[in-house]
Design a protein around this motif. Sequence first.
Motif, PDB file in Angstrom:
ATOM      1  N   GLY A  38       0.747  -1.187  -0.052  1.00 50.16           N
ATOM      2  CA  GLY A  38       0.096  -0.011   0.057  1.00 50.16           C
ATOM      3  C   GLY A  38       1.056   1.206   0.054  1.00 50.16           C
ATOM      4  N   LEU A  39       0.379   2.362  -0.745  1.00 48.82           N
ATOM      5  CA  LEU A  39       1.092   3.537  -0.917  1.00 48.82           C
ATOM      6  C   LEU A  39       0.062   4.686  -0.434  1.00 48.82           C
ATOM      7  CD1 LEU A  39       2.205   1.793  -3.617  1.00 48.82           C
ATOM      8  CD2 LEU A  39       4.140   2.952  -3.173  1.00 48.82           C
ATOM      9  N   SER A 141       3.842  10.980   2.981  1.00 43.46           N
ATOM     10  CA  SER A 141       3.919   9.717   2.101  1.00 43.46           C
ATOM     11  C   SER A 141       4.603   8.501   3.076  1.00 43.46           C
ATOM     12  CB  SER A 141       5.054  10.214   1.106  1.00 43.46           C
ATOM     13  OG  SER A 141       4.628  11.324   0.404  1.00 43.46           O
ATOM     14  N   TYR A 142       4.040   7.315   2.515  1.00 38.51           N
ATOM     15  CA  TYR A 142       4.351   5.884   2.853  1.00 38.51           C
ATOM     16  C   TYR A 142       4.253   4.771   2.194  1.00 38.51           C
ATOM     17  CZ  TYR A 142      -0.382   4.848   3.476  1.00 38.51           C
ATOM     18  OH  TYR A 142      -1.865   4.714   3.156  1.00 38.51           O
ATOM     19  N   ARG A 151      -4.339 -10.152   7.184  1.00 42.77           N
ATOM     20  CA  ARG A 151      -4.834  -8.861   6.848  1.00 42.77           C
ATOM     21  C   ARG A 151      -4.250  -7.889   7.888  1.00 42.77           C
ATOM     22  NH1 ARG A 151      -5.291  -8.179   2.207  1.00 42.77           N
ATOM     23  NH2 ARG A 151      -6.218  -6.225   2.947  1.00 42.77           N
ATOM     24  N   GLN A 152      -3.075  -8.264   8.501  1.00 43.28           N
ATOM     25  CA  GLN A 152      -2.237  -7.432   9.291  1.00 43.28           C
ATOM     26  C   GLN A 152      -1.162  -6.703   8.764  1.00 43.28           C
ATOM     27  OE1 GLN A 152      -2.554  -7.310  12.839  1.00 43.28           O
ATOM     28  NE2 GLN A 152      -4.174  -8.577  12.615  1.00 43.28           N
ATOM     29  N   GLU A 153      -1.008  -5.351   8.957  1.00 40.73           N
ATOM     30  CA  GLU A 153       0.246  -4.656   8.754  1.00 40.73           C
ATOM     31  C   GLU A 153       1.189  -5.140   9.385  1.00 40.73           C
ATOM     32  OE1 GLU A 153       1.394  -0.228   9.735  1.00 40.73           O
ATOM     33  OE2 GLU A 153       0.020  -0.285   8.224  1.00 40.73           O
ATOM     34  N   ILE A 154       2.214  -5.454   8.388  1.00 45.31           N
ATOM     35  CA  ILE A 154       3.648  -6.039   8.831  1.00 45.31           C
ATOM     36  C   ILE A 154       4.642  -5.002   8.975  1.00 45.31           C
ATOM     37  CG2 ILE A 154       5.482  -7.758   8.361  1.00 45.31           C
ATOM     38  CD1 ILE A 154       2.484  -8.919   8.949  1.00 45.31           C
ATOM     39  N   ALA A 155       4.828  -3.993   8.219  1.00 46.29           N
ATOM     40  CA  ALA A 155       5.713  -3.158   8.224  1.00 46.29           C
ATOM     41  C   ALA A 155       5.320  -1.680   7.476  1.00 46.29           C
ATOM     42  CB  ALA A 155       7.187  -3.414   7.564  1.00 46.29           C
ATOM     43  N   LYS A 156       5.934  -0.631   7.795  1.00 46.85           N
ATOM     44  CA  LYS A 156       5.471   0.361   7.381  1.00 46.85           C
ATOM     45  C   LYS A 156       6.808   1.462   7.296  1.00 46.85           C
ATOM     46  CE  LYS A 156       2.040   4.277   7.236  1.00 46.85           C
ATOM     47  NZ  LYS A 156       0.839   4.751   8.139  1.00 46.85           N
ATOM     48  N   TYR A 157       7.071   2.227   6.129  1.00 53.93           N
ATOM     49  CA  TYR A 157       7.864   3.174   6.248  1.00 53.93           C
ATOM     50  C   TYR A 157       7.543   4.538   5.773  1.00 53.93           C
ATOM     51  CZ  TYR A 157      11.899   5.719   3.922  1.00 53.93           C
ATOM     52  OH  TYR A 157      12.708   6.535   3.275  1.00 53.93           O
ATOM     53  N   GLU A 158       7.568   5.510   6.463  1.00 51.25           N
ATOM     54  CA  GLU A 158       7.029   6.783   6.334  1.00 51.25           C
ATOM     55  C   GLU A 158       8.241   7.665   5.775  1.00 51.25           C
ATOM     56  OE1 GLU A 158       5.465   7.695  10.218  1.00 51.25           O
ATOM     57  OE2 GLU A 158       3.212   7.145   9.701  1.00 51.25           O
TER      58      GLU A 158
END
Length: 208
Positions: A38-39, A141-142, A151-158
């Motif tokens: 996802g972006l 932005s991420y 359906r879990q968010e595993i990692a995110k980069y902001e």
Amino acid sequence: MENCRICIKLGETTYNKMAINLQKGQRIALGFTKMTIGLGWDPNDGSGYDFDLDASAIMIDRNRKLVSEDCFVFYNNLTSPDGALTHTGDDPSGKSSDGDDDEAIAVDLEKVDPRVEEILFVVTIEDFERRRQNFGQVRNSYIRIIDDISRQEIAKYELDEDFSIETGVEFGRLYKKGGSWKFEASGIGYRADLAFFLEKYYNGQIIR
């Protein structure tokens, strides 16, 4: 260890987490194959134009070139030829996400063409010259990884850098190492459009 969904190596130690916030350049090993990338972004108001940001995925080989022309997945080519990548489609104004992802790309690593060594995820600003727009006018932005099974968010980069002149950014990349897929938070900016990335990774001639 064998039940972990994600493993993060820092030095010689491996930590197991269910969800993490990544820093630029940080790399993680993935323990699953079906995911959504996802972006998202929030353009500033007051520029006089809507912001049309486009997410793309670029499937490249060991020579860092496109495996084939159809391996450039974007709003005009929503599915890769191996069926591993599916783009959800263009959000031309950035206003349809309602706080969620603006654009997303479904990934099934089990289907990826064996020639593919990396999958780059880039976002570019359409018609940036005429509209005088850049990523310095875009906030929040991420890029994030969602496990499609849980359906879990595993990692995110902001992306917290001030890309004051850049108009194209590589948000992150999936890459193979030792037979396993990993993810890196890239955050590499370019003063470039979508055609630049096609020219950069395409072996053939580009007809404009």
